[in-house]
Design a protein around this motif. Structure first.
Motif, PDB file in Angstrom:
ATOM      1  N   VAL A   1       1.230 -15.476 -21.211  1.00 14.16           N
ATOM      2  CA  VAL A   1      -0.099 -14.965 -20.848  1.00 14.16           C
ATOM      3  C   VAL A   1      -0.039 -13.455 -20.625  1.00 14.16           C
ATOM      4  O   VAL A   1      -0.880 -12.700 -21.128  1.00 14.16           O
ATOM      5  CB  VAL A   1      -0.634 -15.678 -19.579  1.00 14.16           C
ATOM      6  N   ASP A   2       0.962 -12.999 -19.889  1.00 15.07           N
ATOM      7  CA  ASP A   2       1.101 -11.577 -19.577  1.00 15.07           C
ATOM      8  C   ASP A   2       1.301 -10.750 -20.841  1.00 15.07           C
ATOM      9  O   ASP A   2       0.658  -9.710 -21.026  1.00 15.07           O
ATOM     10  CB  ASP A   2       2.279 -11.379 -18.623  1.00 15.07           C
TER      11      ASP A   2
ATOM     12  N   GLU B   1      -1.145  -7.101 -25.052  1.00  8.53           N
ATOM     13  CA  GLU B   1      -1.427  -6.832 -26.466  1.00  8.53           C
ATOM     14  C   GLU B   1      -2.930  -6.799 -26.735  1.00  8.53           C
ATOM     15  O   GLU B   1      -3.360  -6.567 -27.864  1.00  8.53           O
ATOM     16  CB  GLU B   1      -0.782  -7.917 -27.343  1.00  8.53           C
ATOM     17  N   GLY B   2      -3.714  -7.085 -25.695  1.00 11.86           N
ATOM     18  CA  GLY B   2      -5.164  -7.116 -25.873  1.00 11.86           C
ATOM     19  C   GLY B   2      -5.684  -8.447 -26.380  1.00 11.86           C
ATOM     20  O   GLY B   2      -6.850  -8.584 -26.742  1.00 11.86           O
ATOM     21  N   LEU B   3      -4.819  -9.460 -26.414  1.00  7.80           N
ATOM     22  CA  LEU B   3      -5.195 -10.787 -26.922  1.00  7.80           C
ATOM     23  C   LEU B   3      -5.557 -11.707 -25.755  1.00  7.80           C
ATOM     24  O   LEU B   3      -4.910 -12.719 -25.501  1.00  7.80           O
ATOM     25  CB  LEU B   3      -4.038 -11.374 -27.744  1.00  7.80           C
ATOM     26  N   VAL B   4      -6.612 -11.335 -25.040  1.00  9.15           N
ATOM     27  CA  VAL B   4      -6.980 -12.048 -23.817  1.00  9.15           C
ATOM     28  C   VAL B   4      -7.500 -13.454 -24.122  1.00  9.15           C
ATOM     29  O   VAL B   4      -7.226 -14.403 -23.393  1.00  9.15           O
ATOM     30  CB  VAL B   4      -8.023 -11.260 -23.002  1.00  9.15           C
ATOM     31  N   ASP B   5      -8.266 -13.587 -25.196  1.00  3.93           N
ATOM     32  CA  ASP B   5      -8.803 -14.903 -25.544  1.00  3.93           C
ATOM     33  C   ASP B   5      -7.675 -15.872 -25.887  1.00  3.93           C
ATOM     34  O   ASP B   5      -7.724 -17.057 -25.536  1.00  3.93           O
ATOM     35  CB  ASP B   5      -9.787 -14.788 -26.711  1.00  3.93           C
ATOM     36  N   GLU B   6      -6.644 -15.369 -26.565  1.00  4.23           N
ATOM     37  CA  GLU B   6      -5.476 -16.204 -26.872  1.00  4.23           C
ATOM     38  C   GLU B   6      -4.742 -16.584 -25.579  1.00  4.23           C
ATOM     39  O   GLU B   6      -4.197 -17.689 -25.472  1.00  4.23           O
ATOM     40  CB  GLU B   6      -4.526 -15.455 -27.818  1.00  4.23           C
ATOM     41  N   ALA B   7      -4.732 -15.658 -24.617  1.00  4.43           N
ATOM     42  CA  ALA B   7      -4.101 -15.950 -23.326  1.00  4.43           C
ATOM     43  C   ALA B   7      -4.842 -17.080 -22.611  1.00  4.43           C
ATOM     44  O   ALA B   7      -4.222 -17.941 -21.971  1.00  4.43           O
ATOM     45  CB  ALA B   7      -4.095 -14.696 -22.452  1.00  4.43           C
ATOM     46  N   GLU B   8      -6.162 -17.080 -22.728  1.00  3.46           N
ATOM     47  CA  GLU B   8      -6.961 -18.173 -22.167  1.00  3.46           C
ATOM     48  C   GLU B   8      -6.562 -19.508 -22.796  1.00  3.46           C
ATOM     49  O   GLU B   8      -6.488 -20.537 -22.116  1.00  3.46           O
ATOM     50  CB  GLU B   8      -8.450 -17.907 -22.404  1.00  3.46           C
ATOM     51  N   ASP B   9      -6.288 -19.480 -24.109  1.00  5.66           N
ATOM     52  CA  ASP B   9      -5.868 -20.708 -24.806  1.00  5.66           C
ATOM     53  C   ASP B   9      -4.540 -21.213 -24.248  1.00  5.66           C
ATOM     54  O   ASP B   9      -4.335 -22.427 -24.106  1.00  5.66           O
ATOM     55  CB  ASP B   9      -5.714 -20.442 -26.308  1.00  5.66           C
ATOM     56  N   VAL B  10      -3.633 -20.286 -23.934  1.00  5.89           N
ATOM     57  CA  VAL B  10      -2.333 -20.678 -23.372  1.00  5.89           C
ATOM     58  C   VAL B  10      -2.533 -21.364 -22.019  1.00  5.89           C
ATOM     59  O   VAL B  10      -1.869 -22.359 -21.712  1.00  5.89           O
ATOM     60  CB  VAL B  10      -1.399 -19.449 -23.225  1.00  5.89           C
ATOM     61  N   ILE B  11      -3.465 -20.835 -21.226  1.00  2.00           N
ATOM     62  CA  ILE B  11      -3.738 -21.448 -19.917  1.00  2.00           C
ATOM     63  C   ILE B  11      -4.286 -22.857 -20.089  1.00  2.00           C
ATOM     64  O   ILE B  11      -3.945 -23.769 -19.322  1.00  2.00           O
ATOM     65  CB  ILE B  11      -4.702 -20.558 -19.105  1.00  2.00           C
ATOM     66  N   ASP B  12      -5.115 -23.063 -21.118  1.00  3.45           N
ATOM     67  CA  ASP B  12      -5.621 -24.417 -21.400  1.00  3.45           C
ATOM     68  C   ASP B  12      -4.477 -25.361 -21.755  1.00  3.45           C
ATOM     69  O   ASP B  12      -4.441 -26.518 -21.311  1.00  3.45           O
ATOM     70  CB  ASP B  12      -6.631 -24.371 -22.553  1.00  3.45           C
ATOM     71  N   ILE B  13      -3.508 -24.859 -22.551  1.00  2.00           N
ATOM     72  CA  ILE B  13      -2.336 -25.677 -22.920  1.00  2.00           C
ATOM     73  C   ILE B  13      -1.513 -26.016 -21.675  1.00  2.00           C
ATOM     74  O   ILE B  13      -1.009 -27.126 -21.524  1.00  2.00           O
ATOM     75  CB  ILE B  13      -1.472 -24.945 -23.980  1.00  2.00           C
ATOM     76  N   MET B  14      -1.374 -25.024 -20.786  1.00  2.96           N
ATOM     77  CA  MET B  14      -0.653 -25.255 -19.523  1.00  2.96           C
ATOM     78  C   MET B  14      -1.224 -26.465 -18.794  1.00  2.96           C
ATOM     79  O   MET B  14      -0.495 -27.362 -18.359  1.00  2.96           O
ATOM     80  CB  MET B  14      -0.783 -24.036 -18.598  1.00  2.96           C
ATOM     81  N   LYS B  15      -2.542 -26.456 -18.665  1.00  4.84           N
ATOM     82  CA  LYS B  15      -3.201 -27.532 -17.922  1.00  4.84           C
ATOM     83  C   LYS B  15      -3.005 -28.882 -18.606  1.00  4.84           C
ATOM     84  O   LYS B  15      -2.811 -29.907 -17.946  1.00  4.84           O
ATOM     85  CB  LYS B  15      -4.693 -27.218 -17.772  1.00  4.84           C
ATOM     86  N   GLN B  16      -3.034 -28.860 -19.951  1.00  5.19           N
ATOM     87  CA  GLN B  16      -2.808 -30.102 -20.699  1.00  5.19           C
ATOM     88  C   GLN B  16      -1.397 -30.635 -20.468  1.00  5.19           C
ATOM     89  O   GLN B  16      -1.166 -31.849 -20.486  1.00  5.19           O
ATOM     90  CB  GLN B  16      -3.030 -29.859 -22.200  1.00  5.19           C
ATOM     91  N   GLN B  17      -0.454 -29.712 -20.250  1.00  4.33           N
ATOM     92  CA  GLN B  17       0.944 -30.093 -20.011  1.00  4.33           C
ATOM     93  C   GLN B  17       1.224 -30.360 -18.529  1.00  4.33           C
ATOM     94  O   GLN B  17       2.374 -30.504 -18.126  1.00  4.33           O
ATOM     95  CB  GLN B  17       1.882 -28.978 -20.499  1.00  4.33           C
ATOM     96  N   ASN B  18       0.149 -30.414 -17.728  1.00  7.48           N
ATOM     97  CA  ASN B  18       0.264 -30.643 -16.273  1.00  7.48           C
ATOM     98  C   ASN B  18       1.093 -29.569 -15.566  1.00  7.48           C
ATOM     99  O   ASN B  18       1.802 -29.847 -14.597  1.00  7.48           O
ATOM    100  CB  ASN B  18       0.849 -32.033 -15.985  1.00  7.48           C
TER     101      ASN B  18
ATOM    102  N   LEU C   1      -4.110 -12.482 -16.409  1.00 10.62           N
ATOM    103  CA  LEU C   1      -5.358 -12.662 -17.158  1.00 10.62           C
ATOM    104  C   LEU C   1      -6.423 -11.666 -16.685  1.00 10.62           C
ATOM    105  O   LEU C   1      -7.121 -11.044 -17.502  1.00 10.62           O
ATOM    106  CB  LEU C   1      -5.852 -14.102 -16.986  1.00 10.62           C
ATOM    107  N   MET C   2      -6.534 -11.493 -15.374  1.00 11.60           N
ATOM    108  CA  MET C   2      -7.478 -10.515 -14.831  1.00 11.60           C
ATOM    109  C   MET C   2      -7.162  -9.109 -15.334  1.00 11.60           C
ATOM    110  O   MET C   2      -8.061  -8.344 -15.716  1.00 11.60           O
ATOM    111  CB  MET C   2      -7.412 -10.522 -13.296  1.00 11.60           C
ATOM    112  N   ASP C   3      -5.883  -8.771 -15.305  1.00 12.33           N
ATOM    113  CA  ASP C   3      -5.447  -7.446 -15.754  1.00 12.33           C
ATOM    114  C   ASP C   3      -5.813  -7.239 -17.222  1.00 12.33           C
ATOM    115  O   ASP C   3      -6.245  -6.149 -17.612  1.00 12.33           O
ATOM    116  CB  ASP C   3      -3.939  -7.309 -15.536  1.00 12.33           C
ATOM    117  N   GLY C   4      -5.644  -8.292 -18.021  1.00 16.36           N
ATOM    118  CA  GLY C   4      -5.992  -8.212 -19.443  1.00 16.36           C
ATOM    119  C   GLY C   4      -7.465  -7.932 -19.649  1.00 16.36           C
ATOM    120  O   GLY C   4      -7.844  -7.075 -20.464  1.00 16.36           O
TER     121      GLY C   4
END
Length: 599
Positions: free
Chosen positions: A288-289, A294-311, A322-325
């Protein structure tokens, strides 16, 4: 009479024997109860008051508890991070209670001093060892090594380690080697860490490096952006049957992401899962960081969604990145939504969370929003630190609210926080920006009298004020500061020279600017791209086209390029000068198509 005396003596003897037996049993029961109470008391220590209550009870017990029990109490006090109290108790135990302390007690005392950044006092305890006929062991010396590295006393730590090896002061352990390797890598001496890793490989079997040791070196290499060397060391681990763990993979994945080597990071993550080592919150947070930077904040959001799916639950670090991005992209409302959502997820924003959002507001010149957030921190149980104050100070000054900023500067000191290098830079810069150069000079004078800080920090203070004076058209005052630096034991750096060169160019003193450039090179301070752009632009504005062309050739040979402002100035001269051959040649070299259009 003799018989009577004999019988009486026999009776008394028997009576005494019975009494001793009973009292011995009572003593045994008393000691057992004392031990039980002690064990129960240690488990109940939650704060310093609990510790002192137990110590008071122990010191009143007769006979006194053993040194082992006092050691357990001291260790517990250190564990709750009450180092000063541990030192006080150590002195009271050894000096007032009269208990004979052992090497373990003294090592606890040394550890307390080292954790308090007073390794020098820790060394003084070594004298106690010899006075009591004790020999410092590997734990004692390892504790001192940790203390020295903690205080960034790298040379002293290395010297102690060399002495330990050369004089065979103790049997070195894996922990000892690990302490030195970790200290070296964290202080930027990764090459020496690798060298020591090699020594371990060739040494005794019980001191062979393990996964933890390799992780230290790999992490150091990754932080130094030497990812290929880190990957090579990772491959060596497999060859030597040393299993990597999640920490190993996290360091490498983070290192690859920071260098935008996304495909390799993906392959490594797949390998990680293939080894049945599953990504944790640190793995995902690193991704995410890196994506946010790299300015890819939307992709970072996707990683957070995957995190949650993986518990795997995101934490403060994840959401802060994410806030910093979002803030870096100026998407302050989305950053605020992330901040607000943290509380809904039972993740309390920390001081860094507040600082990120406040910095975002300040950059958008929404200083009132930043101040509201700042004043809300104590109400939410979050204490601002010096970095938080620095963020708000900079925002206030840049919005022209210098009186509010100065009040905040006074508040910072009133609550007991110590202004740091960045605080003073912000205040000096803010005063200069708001046409209060005289006040900046007074603060600079106060800092000079106070002392403290290293020369790099000091030269930055002087550079800021020099820049302010130049912008206020007080070149003589700026020149006087520059000329007085040597008497203060300070050496001007490239920034300082650039400021004075710019000041001279703005005042039309082109010859002086050119002389400063020569003096700069003579002083072995290498001019940078800013230096050349400043002086080329100054000469072009002053109509010194031949001199500008010479400097341009020189900067081009060094691999420097004209910035957009200098290039636009040059381009404008192409249309306004009557086909000046020097300007024409410079443009021809930079943009031949533009010359064709002109013709």
């Amino acid at each position: 009479m003799k018989i009577k005396g004999f019988l009486l003596g026999l009776f008394l003897s028997s009576s005494s024997s019975i009494t001793t037996s009973v009292s011995g049993k009572s003593l045994f029961m008393s000691n057992r109860n004392s031990r039980e109470k002690m064990k129960l008391g240690l488990g109940n220590i939650r704060n310093l008051d609990d510790a002192f209550c137990l110590y008071d009870s122990m010191s009143r017990t007769r006979p006194l508890p053993s040194i082992i029990q006092f050691n357990q109490l001291l260790s517990r006090v250190v564990n709750i991070k009450e180092y000063s109290a541990a030192m006080y108790l150590f002195k009271d135990i050894s000096c007032n209670l009269g208990i004979s302390v052992n090497e373990y007690t003294m090592t606890i005392a040394i550890n307390s001093y080292c954790l308090s950044n007073r390794a020098d006092f820790g060394f003084s305890i070594l004298g106690w060892f010899f006075k009591r006929g004790c020999v410092p062991n590997v734990f004692t010396f390892t504790t001192l090594l940790k203390g020295l590295f903690k205080e960034n006393k790298i040379n002293e730590a290395q010297e102690l380690f060399r002495k330990m090896v050369k004089e065979e002061l103790c049997e070195l352990s894996v922990v000892t080697y690990g302490t030195v390797i970790d200290g070296l890598c964290k202080s930027g001496n990764v090459a020496m860490g690798i060298e020591l890793l090699g020594v371990m490989e060739k040494g005794r079997r019980i001191c062979k490096p393990n996964t933890h040791i390799y992780n230290m070196v790999i992490n150091g290499l990754c932080k130094d952006r030497m990812i290929d060397s880190a990957m090579k060391l990772f491959d060596e681990m497999s060859e030597k049957c040393i299993p990597p763990n999640v920490v190993t993979f996290n360091a490498l994945i983070c290192g690859l992401c920071n260098l935008s080597r996304w495909s390799e990071a993906k392959m490594l993550m797949e390998k990680m899962i293939g080894c049945k080592i599953y990504p944790n919150v640190i793995t995902f947070s690193s991704l995410v960081d890196a994506l946010c930077k790299e300015g890819l904040v939307d992709e970072a959001e996707d990683v957070i969604d995957i995190m949650k799916q993986q518990n795997v639950n995101p934490n403060n670090i994840t959401y802060n990145s994410l806030m910093d991005g979002y803030c870096l992209q100026g998407r302050i409302d989305e950053a605020r939504n992330v901040f607000d959502s943290m509380s809904n997820k039972n993740i309390a924003p920390n001081v860094h969370s507040y600082s990120i959002l406040m910095n975002g507001y300040c950059k958008k010149k929404k200083i009132d929003d930043a101040m509201h957030l700042f004043r809300d921190m104590p109400r939410k149980g979050v204490e601002p630190n010096a970095a938080t104050y620095n963020t708000v100070l900079q925002g206030l000054f840049r919005c022209g609210r210098d009186s509010c900023a100065l009040k905040l500067f006074d508040e910072l000191q009133a609550i007991g926080l110590k202004p740091d290098f960045y605080t003073f830079c912000n205040v000096l810069d803010g005063l200069c920006r708001n046409s209060q150069v005289e006040r900046a000079l007074l603060l600079l004078d106060a800092l000079e009298r106070k002392g403290g800080g290293d020369s790099h920090h000091h030269i930055s203070y002087y550079s800021i004020v020099m820049d302010g004076l130049c912008k206020a058209k007080k070149l003589d005052a700026a020149r006087a500061i520059f000329n007085g630096l040597a008497s203060k034991g300070l050496q001007p750096n490239v920034v300082t020279y650039n400021i004075l060169i710019k000041g001279c160019c703005q005042n039309g003193l082109l010859e002086e600017a050119n002389d400063i450039l020569l003096k700069m090179e003579e002083a072995s301070v290498l001019p940078d791209e800013t230096t050349y752009n400043t002086i080329v632009k100054g000469n072009l504005k002053g109509g010194k086209y031949e001199e500008a062309a010479k400097l341009f050739e020189k900067m081009d040979a060094k691999g420097f390029s004209l910035d957009s402002f200098t290039f636009e100035l040059l381009l404008g001269l192409l249309w306004t000068t009557e086909h000046n051959p020097t300007v024409f040649k410079m443009i021809q070299k930079l943009a031949p198509n533009t010359v064709k259009q002109k013709l």
